[in-house]
Design a protein around this motif. Structure first.
Motif, PDB file in Angstrom:
ATOM      1  N   ILE A  46       0.850  -1.196   0.000  1.00  9.86           N
ATOM      2  CA  ILE A  46       0.000   0.000   0.000  1.00  9.86           C
ATOM      3  C   ILE A  46       0.885   1.245   0.000  1.00  9.86           C
ATOM      4  N   VAL A  47       0.622   2.145  -0.914  1.00  4.87           N
ATOM      5  CA  VAL A  47       1.399   3.380  -1.044  1.00  4.87           C
ATOM      6  C   VAL A  47       0.648   4.517  -0.370  1.00  4.87           C
ATOM      7  N   LEU A  48       1.282   5.110   0.639  1.00 10.05           N
ATOM      8  CA  LEU A  48       0.679   6.208   1.392  1.00 10.05           C
ATOM      9  C   LEU A  48       1.197   7.554   0.889  1.00 10.05           C
ATOM     10  N   GLU A  53       3.067  10.313   8.544  1.00  7.56           N
ATOM     11  CA  GLU A  53       4.275  10.234   9.359  1.00  7.56           C
ATOM     12  C   GLU A  53       4.541   8.843   9.919  1.00  7.56           C
ATOM     13  N   TRP A  54       3.893   7.831   9.403  1.00 11.17           N
ATOM     14  CA  TRP A  54       4.075   6.485   9.927  1.00 11.17           C
ATOM     15  C   TRP A  54       4.142   5.484   8.781  1.00 11.17           C
ATOM     16  N   ARG A  55       4.556   4.304   9.110  1.00 13.37           N
ATOM     17  CA  ARG A  55       4.530   3.166   8.188  1.00 13.37           C
ATOM     18  C   ARG A  55       3.957   1.990   8.971  1.00 13.37           C
ATOM     19  N   VAL A  74       5.532   7.362   0.149  1.00 15.98           N
ATOM     20  CA  VAL A  74       6.353   7.306  -1.056  1.00 15.98           C
ATOM     21  C   VAL A  74       7.833   7.502  -0.723  1.00 15.98           C
ATOM     22  N   ARG A  75       8.144   8.463   0.142  1.00 17.31           N
ATOM     23  CA  ARG A  75       9.544   8.743   0.468  1.00 17.31           C
ATOM     24  C   ARG A  75      10.211   7.536   1.131  1.00 17.31           C
ATOM     25  N   GLN A  76       9.436   6.776   1.918  1.00 18.96           N
ATOM     26  CA  GLN A  76       9.974   5.597   2.582  1.00 18.96           C
ATOM     27  C   GLN A  76      10.300   4.509   1.562  1.00 18.96           C
ATOM     28  N   ILE A  77       9.440   4.363   0.580  1.00 24.65           N
ATOM     29  CA  ILE A  77       9.675   3.370  -0.467  1.00 24.65           C
ATOM     30  C   ILE A  77      10.953   3.704  -1.223  1.00 24.65           C
ATOM     31  N   ARG A  78      11.131   4.970  -1.546  1.00 25.65           N
ATOM     32  CA  ARG A  78      12.345   5.383  -2.262  1.00 25.65           C
ATOM     33  C   ARG A  78      13.589   5.184  -1.399  1.00 25.65           C
ATOM     34  N   HIS A  79      13.441   5.386  -0.102  1.00 26.45           N
ATOM     35  CA  HIS A  79      14.551   5.135   0.820  1.00 26.45           C
ATOM     36  C   HIS A  79      14.919   3.649   0.816  1.00 26.45           C
TER      37      HIS A  79
END
Length: 254
Positions: A46-48, A53-55, A74-79
């Motif tokens: 799931i893309v938030l 501010e959470w995962r 999205v930023r977490q996925i790229r990280h």
């Protein structure tokens, strides 16, 4: 039955689809590539939105179907793309690339798929000489510990054997600049071409190593592991414990 898991998936997705901070969702894993077994869970990514501010990750059973989900901004996925790539892994990139889009409100799923595909194509960096020397010593040390444990009839010898075999695969993969096969998938990646291609893994570049590794996996004997490690040493420039020395720069004086 196929209809059962699809109905469970639809029910699960409805709860997320109505949330305004959810941008997209993908079906991924074995169900996405058509290689599920009776032990497979239904994997959903799931893309938030980036203002979240959470995962979250979790599991839920719906009408007898186990669904495992990951929810990330999205930023977490790229990280994850970058972080995992630095460790000779493309785990998240692979999840996104093989994923089947369930819904995509903003077009972000296709954007991430394009970015993930670039990571799937990007070559890994080869390790430096210091890393290579330390890695060779670590393999020698693990093999030596195994031999000692076997000689003493230590019950931990089987544990040490498989730790060393796993380490050998990791070391040699990094040395060759290829992705480290996940432990749970290594055997099928080496034995099953259909499985390997479905998950978009490259063919391992050293077939002799593959055969030695599989033999060691199927026949847990120290001499089989030693053949694997000896092969690695030969490809990595040789190794002799007698006289082995590694000098590196110390910290600057205070």
């Amino acid at each position: 039955m196929e209809a059962d898991w699809k109905l469970a998936l639809e029910q699960f997705i409805e709860d997320w689809k109505i949330k305004d901070f959810v941008e997209a969702a993908l079906l991924t894993g074995s169900y996405a590539v058509g290689l599920q077994t009776k032990y497979s869970e239904v994997d959903v990514y799931i893309v938030l939105s980036d203002d979240v501010e959470w995962r979250e990750r979790g599991n839920v059973v719906i009408n007898g179907t186990l669904i495992e989900y990951f929810a990330n901004p999205v930023r977490q996925i790229r990280h994850y793309f970058e972080e995992e790539f630095a460790q000779n892994s493309r785990a998240t990139a692979r999840i996104i690339v093989i994923g089947k889009v369930l819904f995509d409100r903003t077009g972000i799923a296709e954007v991430l798929k394009a970015e993930a595909l670039e990571y799937m194509k990007r070559p890994f960096e080869r390790p430096d000489e210091t890393w290579v020397e330390v890695a060779k010593y670590s393999l020698w040390d693990m093999l030596d510990s195994l031999k000692d444990a076997e000689d003493r009839n230590d019950p931990s010898s089987g544990y040490l054997y498989h730790l060393a075999l796993s380490r050998a695969l990791e070391v040699y993969s990094k040395f060759l600049g290829v992705e480290i096969p996940p432990v749970s998938k290594a055997y099928r990646l080496f034995r099953d071409e259909r499985f390997r291609k479905a998950y978009m893994f490259e063919e391992f570049p050293d077939r002799e190593f593959v055969e030695l590794f599989l033999n060691a996996l199927e026949r847990s004997k120290a001499e089989n592991l030693e053949r694997v490690i000896t092969h690695i040493f030969e490809k990595m420039g040789g190794f002799d414990i007698d006289g082995w020395r590694l000098r590196t720069k110390a910290l600057d004086s205070l």
